[in-house]
Scaffold this active site. Structure first.
Site, short mmCIF file in Angstrom:
data_model
loop_
_atom_site.label_atom_id
_atom_site.label_comp_id
_atom_site.label_asym_id
_atom_site.label_seq_id
_atom_site.Cartn_x
_atom_site.Cartn_y
_atom_site.Cartn_z
N SER A 1 45.11 34.33 38.26
CA SER A 1 45.71 34.28 39.62
C SER A 1 46.89 33.55 39.26
CB SER A 1 45.05 33.59 40.66
OG SER A 1 45.67 33.35 41.60
N SER A 2 48.14 33.70 40.16
CA SER A 2 49.28 33.18 40.17
C SER A 2 49.11 31.73 40.73
CB SER A 2 50.45 33.78 41.17
OG SER A 2 49.86 33.93 42.52
N CYS A 3 48.03 31.26 41.27
CA CYS A 3 47.94 29.80 41.72
C CYS A 3 47.50 28.94 40.57
CB CYS A 3 46.73 29.98 42.60
SG CYS A 3 45.10 29.83 41.81
N TYR B 1 40.00 26.54 42.56
CA TYR B 1 39.97 27.86 42.19
C TYR B 1 40.99 27.85 41.00
CZ TYR B 1 41.42 32.84 42.76
OH TYR B 1 41.89 34.28 42.66
N LYS C 1 40.53 29.00 36.97
CA LYS C 1 41.46 30.10 36.47
C LYS C 1 42.13 29.77 35.19
CE LYS C 1 40.35 33.56 39.10
NZ LYS C 1 39.60 34.72 38.80
N HIS D 1 43.07 37.07 52.74
CA HIS D 1 44.35 36.80 52.54
C HIS D 1 45.15 37.02 53.79
CE1 HIS D 1 42.92 36.48 48.28
NE2 HIS D 1 43.74 35.57 48.25
N1 LIG Z 1 43.30 39.31 45.77
C1 LIG Z 1 44.29 38.82 45.57
O1 LIG Z 1 45.21 38.67 46.27
C2 LIG Z 1 44.30 38.35 44.10
C3 LIG Z 1 42.93 38.22 43.36
N2 LIG Z 1 43.08 37.85 42.14
C4 LIG Z 1 41.86 38.10 40.79
O2 LIG Z 1 41.61 39.34 41.07
C5 LIG Z 1 40.33 39.17 40.77
C6 LIG Z 1 39.69 40.56 41.76
O3 LIG Z 1 40.02 39.88 43.17
P1 LIG Z 1 39.74 40.84 44.33
O4 LIG Z 1 39.25 42.04 43.80
O5 LIG Z 1 40.73 40.54 45.26
O6 LIG Z 1 38.32 39.91 44.63
P2 LIG Z 1 37.22 40.86 45.80
O7 LIG Z 1 36.54 39.79 46.44
O8 LIG Z 1 37.69 41.93 46.67
O9 LIG Z 1 36.17 41.34 44.84
C7 LIG Z 1 35.46 40.32 43.99
C8 LIG Z 1 34.08 41.56 43.57
O10 LIG Z 1 33.39 40.56 42.73
C9 LIG Z 1 32.16 40.47 43.06
N3 LIG Z 1 31.56 39.13 42.61
C10 LIG Z 1 31.76 37.91 43.21
N4 LIG Z 1 31.13 37.18 42.65
C11 LIG Z 1 30.13 37.69 41.86
C12 LIG Z 1 29.10 37.19 41.30
N5 LIG Z 1 28.68 35.79 41.27
N6 LIG Z 1 28.00 38.28 40.86
C13 LIG Z 1 28.38 39.36 40.98
N7 LIG Z 1 29.57 39.97 41.26
C14 LIG Z 1 30.26 39.09 42.02
C15 LIG Z 1 32.15 40.88 44.69
O11 LIG Z 1 30.81 41.37 45.00
P3 LIG Z 1 30.45 40.81 46.37
O12 LIG Z 1 31.56 41.36 47.48
O13 LIG Z 1 29.07 41.39 46.77
O14 LIG Z 1 30.22 39.21 46.32
C16 LIG Z 1 33.21 41.59 44.51
O15 LIG Z 1 32.88 43.17 44.56
C17 LIG Z 1 39.41 38.23 40.80
O16 LIG Z 1 39.58 37.56 39.68
C18 LIG Z 1 40.74 37.31 41.53
O17 LIG Z 1 40.60 35.86 41.35
C19 LIG Z 1 44.09 37.01 41.64
C20 LIG Z 1 45.24 36.99 42.36
C21 LIG Z 1 45.59 37.49 43.65
C1 LIG Z 2 46.27 35.11 45.87
C2 LIG Z 2 46.36 33.47 46.30
O1 LIG Z 2 45.88 33.41 47.54
C3 LIG Z 2 45.69 32.20 48.03
O2 LIG Z 2 46.89 31.62 48.20
P1 LIG Z 2 47.88 31.65 49.38
O3 LIG Z 2 48.99 32.73 48.74
O4 LIG Z 2 48.54 30.64 50.00
O5 LIG Z 2 46.98 32.73 50.40
P2 LIG Z 2 47.24 33.18 51.70
O6 LIG Z 2 47.58 34.98 51.49
O7 LIG Z 2 45.89 33.02 52.32
O8 LIG Z 2 48.25 32.72 52.52
C4 LIG Z 2 49.60 32.92 52.19
C5 LIG Z 2 50.68 32.27 53.21
O9 LIG Z 2 50.19 33.11 54.35
C6 LIG Z 2 50.26 32.41 55.71
N1 LIG Z 2 49.22 32.87 56.65
C7 LIG Z 2 49.82 33.10 58.01
N2 LIG Z 2 48.96 33.64 58.67
C8 LIG Z 2 47.87 33.96 57.81
C9 LIG Z 2 46.64 34.43 58.14
O10 LIG Z 2 46.41 34.78 59.23
N3 LIG Z 2 45.70 34.26 57.08
C10 LIG Z 2 46.00 33.89 56.07
N4 LIG Z 2 45.16 33.89 54.85
N5 LIG Z 2 47.32 33.11 55.78
C11 LIG Z 2 48.05 33.20 56.53
C12 LIG Z 2 49.40 31.17 54.94
O11 LIG Z 2 49.55 29.91 55.91
C13 LIG Z 2 50.23 31.00 53.60
O12 LIG Z 2 51.45 30.43 53.91
C14 LIG Z 2 44.80 31.26 47.28
O13 LIG Z 2 43.49 32.31 47.28
C15 LIG Z 2 45.25 31.51 45.82
O14 LIG Z 2 44.34 30.73 45.07
C16 LIG Z 2 45.74 32.57 45.41
O15 LIG Z 2 45.14 33.06 44.33
#
Ligand SMILES: NC(=O)C1=CN([C@@H]2O[C@H](COP(=O)(O)OP(=O)(O)OC[C@H]3O[C@@H](n4cnc5c(N)ncnc54)[C@H](OP(=O)(O)O)[C@@H]3O)[C@@H](O)[C@H]2O)C=CC1
Ligand SMILES: C[C@H]1O[C@H](OP(=O)(O)OP(=O)(O)OC[C@H]2O[C@@H](n3cnc4c(=O)[nH]c(N)nc43)[C@H](O)[C@@H]2O)[C@@H](O)[C@@H](O)C1=O
Length: 319
Positions: free
Chosen positions: A107-109, A136, A140, A179
């Site tokens: 992740s970018s975090c 988190y 990562k 998010h």
């Molecule tokens: N979404 C984003 O903005 C970002 C995502 N990422 C990374 O991308 C990857 C995918 O993220 P994303 O698709 O958004 O996540 P989701 O939550 O949409 O999907 C994650 C999946 O993994 C499964 N899972 C989680 N924990 C377990 C476990 N212990 N055993 C088996 N299955 C598990 C979940 O199943 P279930 O729902 O049943 O728990 C779900 O299907 C991750 O590594 C995340 O950190 C990185 C940056 C940004």
């Molecule tokens: C992918 C990335 O995602 C996370 O980091 P983040 O980018 O800060 O996440 P976010 O999408 O939740 O927020 C982005 C911005 O948006 C603002 N914001 C406004 N209104 C809402 C709102 O209603 N919900 C949420 N969630 N945010 C809101 C919020 O206050 C913040 O300023 C971590 O998981 C990190 O680990 C990571 O990997």
């Protein structure tokens, strides 16, 4: 010639389901998936049994404990424990069963809260992390080092990509734990349906974020995974091997809110709740390395938001 057997861990999630769509479109592989009920990835014995009983050739590790700023800030123990266990189990048991290629999604975090912008891969561990998602991020970072260490000691080819903020079909719309984009799509939609006079946005609206449409992320993941080893090795440092994946453009949260309101067709006003955290002020990724490897994002934020809102409405029709 046997087809390669590819395990997509997290196949029901936002990214995992998009990766399955790309691999299915490409054809030529047997795609192996398991639901969480069938395979709990934090359980080492279950993961060991899975890799022992299945002949897996490649792994896309898109399973993780994932959530927005509120979820990360509220459940730090789950975010560090679950993610460290999932990645340690999958990487270790993949290696033990002879899996040669694996793609880890970070992740970018992982980058310092105040890293120079745009953020280059080499800025990793050059400063303090963002407190709201440090557990988190630490998990990562460990995932990247896990892959690099297995490559150095055992000769595996385990690769890491660092996605910016992602959105699109299959997203998590939980009102608190999601998010920002799915949260705002849902909130603006409900406000429009209820003719609410205003929509509340968390924080100041001043933070900037880069948003990549998930189908682009899936294409980038398959692109990096399918690079031949020589090309990949010639363009990455074995001790700093991760590759940023993003669009190279960012917007303020206030601008994003305006775009989502326009896509949804909401006519009311937008207000900001300063009691909510802003998180990292900015995390724009430098995507030159990936561009040099032949991939760039295609979907604009306006187009992506339109598709994401359509997918959200489709989930409502299904109920
Ligand atoms: N979404 C984003 O903005 C970002 C995502 N990422 C990374 O991308 C990857 C995918 O993220 P994303 O698709 O958004 O996540 P989701 O939550 O949409 O999907 C994650 C999946 O993994 C499964 N899972 C989680 N924990 C377990 C476990 N212990 N055993 C088996 N299955 C598990 C979940 O199943 P279930 O729902 O049943 O728990 C779900 O299907 C991750 O590594 C995340 O950190 C990185 C940056 C940004
Ligand atoms: C992918 C990335 O995602 C996370 O980091 P983040 O980018 O800060 O996440 P976010 O999408 O939740 O927020 C982005 C911005 O948006 C603002 N914001 C406004 N209104 C809402 C709102 O209603 N919900 C949420 N969630 N945010 C809101 C919020 O206050 C913040 O300023 C971590 O998981 C990190 O680990 C990571 O990997």
């Amino acid at each position: 010639m046997n087809k390669p057997r590819i395990f997509v861990a997290g196949h029901k999630g936002l990214v995992g389901s998009a990766i399955v769509r790309v691999l299915e479109r490409q054809g030529g592989a047997d795609i192996v998936t398991r639901s969480r009920a069938e395979l709990e990835l934090t359980d080492q014995a279950q993961v060991r049994e899975f890799f022992r009983s299945e002949r897996i050739d490649q792994v896309y590790l898109a399973a993780a404990k994932v959530g927005g700023i509120h979820a990360n800030n509220t459940y730090p123990a789950e975010f560090i424990y679950d993610n460290m266990m999932v990645q340690a189990n999958v990487v270790h048991e993949a290696w033990k069963s002879g899996v040669q290629k694996l793609l880890f999604l970070g992740s970018s975090c992982i980058y310092p809260r105040l890293a120079g912008q745009p953020i280059r891969e080499e800025y990793l561990m050059s400063g303090a992390l963002e407190p709201t998602n440090e557990p988190y991020a630490m998990a990562k970072i460990a995932g990247i080092k896990l892959c690099e260490s297995y490559n150095r000691q055992y000769g595996t080819d385990y690769r890491s990509v660092m996605p910016t903020n992602l959105y699109g079909p299959g997203d998590n719309y939980h009102p608190e734990n999601s998010h920002v984009i799915p949260a705002l799509i849902r909130r603006f939609h409900v406000a429009k349906v209820n003719a609410a006079p205003e929509v509340v946005i968390w924080g100041s609206g001043r933070p900037m974020r880069e948003f990549l449409y998930v189908d682009d992320m899936a294409e980038a993941s398959v692109h990096v995974m399918q690079l031949d080893r020589e090309t990949y090795g010639a363009n990455t440092d074995p001790m700093n091997s991760h590759i940023n994946v993003g669009t190279g453009q960012d917007v303020t949260i206030a601008e994003l809110a305006g775009l989502v309101g326009k896509v949804v067709g909401y006519q009311g006003s937008i207000v900001f709740d300063a009691s909510k955290p802003d998180g990292t002020p900015r995390k724009l990724l430098d995507v030159a390395k990936l561009r040099g490897l032949g991939w760039s994002a295609k979907t604009t934020l306006a187009d992506g938001l339109g598709s994401a809102y359509g997918a959200f409405r489709a989930t409502l029709d299904e109920r």
